[in-house]
Design a protein around this motif. Structure first.
Motif, PDB file in Angstrom:
ATOM      1  N   GLU A 191      -0.526  -1.637  -0.334  1.00  0.00           N
ATOM      2  CA  GLU A 191      -1.098  -2.673  -1.329  1.00  0.00           C
ATOM      3  C   GLU A 191      -0.632  -2.505  -2.610  1.00  0.00           C
ATOM      4  O   GLU A 191      -1.027  -1.547  -3.331  1.00  0.00           O
ATOM      5  CB  GLU A 191      -2.683  -2.706  -1.352  1.00  0.00           C
ATOM      6  CG  GLU A 191      -3.174  -3.883  -1.888  1.00  0.00           C
ATOM      7  CD  GLU A 191      -4.696  -3.820  -2.065  1.00  0.00           C
ATOM      8  OE1 GLU A 191      -5.016  -4.676  -2.975  1.00  0.00           O
ATOM      9  OE2 GLU A 191      -5.454  -3.208  -1.698  1.00  0.00           O
ATOM     10  N   ILE A 205      -1.541   1.126  -3.667  1.00  0.00           N
ATOM     11  CA  ILE A 205      -2.622   1.846  -2.713  1.00  0.00           C
ATOM     12  C   ILE A 205      -2.234   1.936  -1.340  1.00  0.00           C
ATOM     13  O   ILE A 205      -1.750   1.221  -0.714  1.00  0.00           O
ATOM     14  CB  ILE A 205      -4.075   1.184  -2.860  1.00  0.00           C
ATOM     15  CG1 ILE A 205      -4.497   0.732  -4.229  1.00  0.00           C
ATOM     16  CG2 ILE A 205      -5.130   1.771  -1.925  1.00  0.00           C
ATOM     17  CD1 ILE A 205      -5.121   2.092  -4.708  1.00  0.00           C
ATOM     18  N   GLN A 206      -2.004   3.166  -0.854  1.00  0.00           N
ATOM     19  CA  GLN A 206      -1.672   3.533   0.383  1.00  0.00           C
ATOM     20  C   GLN A 206      -3.024   3.591   1.379  1.00  0.00           C
ATOM     21  O   GLN A 206      -3.731   4.294   1.296  1.00  0.00           O
ATOM     22  CB  GLN A 206      -0.910   4.911   0.477  1.00  0.00           C
ATOM     23  CG  GLN A 206      -0.699   5.049   1.739  1.00  0.00           C
ATOM     24  CD  GLN A 206       0.357   6.540   1.966  1.00  0.00           C
ATOM     25  OE1 GLN A 206      -0.127   7.246   1.341  1.00  0.00           O
ATOM     26  NE2 GLN A 206       1.373   6.542   2.780  1.00  0.00           N
ATOM     27  N   GLN A 207      -3.322   2.556   2.438  1.00  0.00           N
ATOM     28  CA  GLN A 207      -4.385   2.514   3.225  1.00  0.00           C
ATOM     29  C   GLN A 207      -3.914   3.252   4.644  1.00  0.00           C
ATOM     30  O   GLN A 207      -2.593   3.399   5.008  1.00  0.00           O
ATOM     31  CB  GLN A 207      -4.624   1.154   3.650  1.00  0.00           C
ATOM     32  CG  GLN A 207      -4.799   0.556   2.345  1.00  0.00           C
ATOM     33  CD  GLN A 207      -6.265   0.904   1.694  1.00  0.00           C
ATOM     34  OE1 GLN A 207      -7.170   1.539   2.171  1.00  0.00           O
ATOM     35  NE2 GLN A 207      -6.472   0.461   0.391  1.00  0.00           N
ATOM     36  N   PRO A 208      -4.820   3.939   5.293  1.00  0.00           N
ATOM     37  CA  PRO A 208      -6.137   3.999   5.150  1.00  0.00           C
ATOM     38  C   PRO A 208      -6.362   4.867   4.205  1.00  0.00           C
ATOM     39  O   PRO A 208      -7.724   5.220   3.960  1.00  0.00           O
ATOM     40  CB  PRO A 208      -6.666   4.152   6.423  1.00  0.00           C
ATOM     41  CG  PRO A 208      -5.421   4.905   7.308  1.00  0.00           C
ATOM     42  CD  PRO A 208      -4.108   4.581   6.595  1.00  0.00           C
ATOM     43  N   PHE A 209      -5.582   5.700   3.589  1.00  0.00           N
ATOM     44  CA  PHE A 209      -6.161   6.954   2.705  1.00  0.00           C
ATOM     45  C   PHE A 209      -6.772   6.415   1.332  1.00  0.00           C
ATOM     46  O   PHE A 209      -7.471   7.224   0.841  1.00  0.00           O
ATOM     47  CB  PHE A 209      -4.867   7.680   2.422  1.00  0.00           C
ATOM     48  CG  PHE A 209      -3.927   8.066   3.575  1.00  0.00           C
ATOM     49  CD1 PHE A 209      -4.730   8.910   4.652  1.00  0.00           C
ATOM     50  CD2 PHE A 209      -2.838   7.686   3.681  1.00  0.00           C
ATOM     51  CE1 PHE A 209      -3.998   9.410   5.756  1.00  0.00           C
ATOM     52  CE2 PHE A 209      -2.189   8.003   4.966  1.00  0.00           C
ATOM     53  CZ  PHE A 209      -2.692   8.692   5.996  1.00  0.00           C
ATOM     54  N   GLY A 210      -6.555   5.252   1.033  1.00  0.00           N
ATOM     55  CA  GLY A 210      -7.066   4.805  -0.352  1.00  0.00           C
ATOM     56  C   GLY A 210      -6.600   5.560  -1.582  1.00  0.00           C
ATOM     57  O   GLY A 210      -7.036   5.429  -2.629  1.00  0.00           O
ATOM     58  N   ARG A 211      -5.302   6.304  -1.276  1.00  0.00           N
ATOM     59  CA  ARG A 211      -4.639   6.769  -2.479  1.00  0.00           C
ATOM     60  C   ARG A 211      -3.625   5.940  -3.375  1.00  0.00           C
ATOM     61  O   ARG A 211      -3.060   5.094  -2.552  1.00  0.00           O
ATOM     62  CB  ARG A 211      -4.162   8.180  -2.213  1.00  0.00           C
ATOM     63  CG  ARG A 211      -2.948   8.175  -1.240  1.00  0.00           C
ATOM     64  CD  ARG A 211      -2.415   9.442  -0.857  1.00  0.00           C
ATOM     65  NE  ARG A 211      -1.410   9.485   0.297  1.00  0.00           N
ATOM     66  CZ  ARG A 211      -0.961  10.298   0.867  1.00  0.00           C
ATOM     67  NH1 ARG A 211      -1.469  11.574   0.834  1.00  0.00           N
ATOM     68  NH2 ARG A 211       0.097  10.145   1.836  1.00  0.00           N
ATOM     69  N   GLN A 212      -3.775   6.141  -4.529  1.00  0.00           N
ATOM     70  CA  GLN A 212      -2.563   5.619  -5.379  1.00  0.00           C
ATOM     71  C   GLN A 212      -1.278   6.031  -5.035  1.00  0.00           C
ATOM     72  O   GLN A 212      -1.358   7.579  -5.039  1.00  0.00           O
ATOM     73  CB  GLN A 212      -2.778   5.658  -6.903  1.00  0.00           C
ATOM     74  CG  GLN A 212      -3.815   4.679  -7.200  1.00  0.00           C
ATOM     75  CD  GLN A 212      -4.002   4.603  -8.721  1.00  0.00           C
ATOM     76  OE1 GLN A 212      -3.103   4.292  -9.514  1.00  0.00           O
ATOM     77  NE2 GLN A 212      -5.243   4.982  -9.221  1.00  0.00           N
ATOM     78  N   THR A 235       0.811  -7.246  -0.078  1.00  0.00           N
ATOM     79  CA  THR A 235       0.857  -6.050   0.678  1.00  0.00           C
ATOM     80  C   THR A 235       1.823  -6.222   1.511  1.00  0.00           C
ATOM     81  O   THR A 235       2.431  -6.938   1.988  1.00  0.00           O
ATOM     82  CB  THR A 235      -0.565  -6.289   1.789  1.00  0.00           C
ATOM     83  OG1 THR A 235      -1.680  -6.339   1.078  1.00  0.00           O
ATOM     84  CG2 THR A 235      -0.399  -5.243   2.646  1.00  0.00           C
TER      85      THR A 235
END
Length: 115
Positions: free
Chosen positions: A15, A32-39, A2
């Motif tokens: 991540e 993975i881009q947090q907090p969006f949860g998108r690749q 991360t």
């Protein structure tokens, strides 16, 4: 692995899932881009490159572009990699499924030579 933005403000964390390719400016990772949860694709620029500014300028130009054939740039950040105190420049952009560009480019060159 991360990576966190060096900014103390609420920048999303990234991540890293896997390294997918490398090239002139650095390496590209699927993440993975947090907090969006998108690749996302994360292009980590080689810090020892003499033209890091050129690579970042290219990323800024892409961020202003709006075309279906151009990836969306979500941001350009200096990120910290855990276990290291150094920060490295990175371009955070849209993840696009498909073939790697290098083999496709070689196929196109072969077709052009046959024409």
């Amino acid at each position: 692995m991360t990576i966190e933005s060096e900014s103390p403000y609420s920048q999303p964390s990234i991540e890293i899932l896997e390294r997918v390719d490398s090239g002139l400016y650095g390496s590209v990772y699927r993440a993975i881009q947090q907090p969006f949860g998108r690749q996302v694709a994360v292009k980590i620029i080689k810090p020892d490159m003499p033209n890091v500014a050129d690579a970042l300028a290219h990323g800024k130009l892409l961020a202003r572009a709006n075309h279906p054939a151009i990836v969306t740039v979500y941001g350009i950040e200096h990120v910290c990699i855990p276990g290291s105190e150094a920060t490295v420049p990175a371009i955070i952009m849209e993840w696009v499924e498909g073939e790697k560009f290098r083999p496709v480019r070689l196929k196109l060159r072969k077709v052009e030579m046959l024409a």
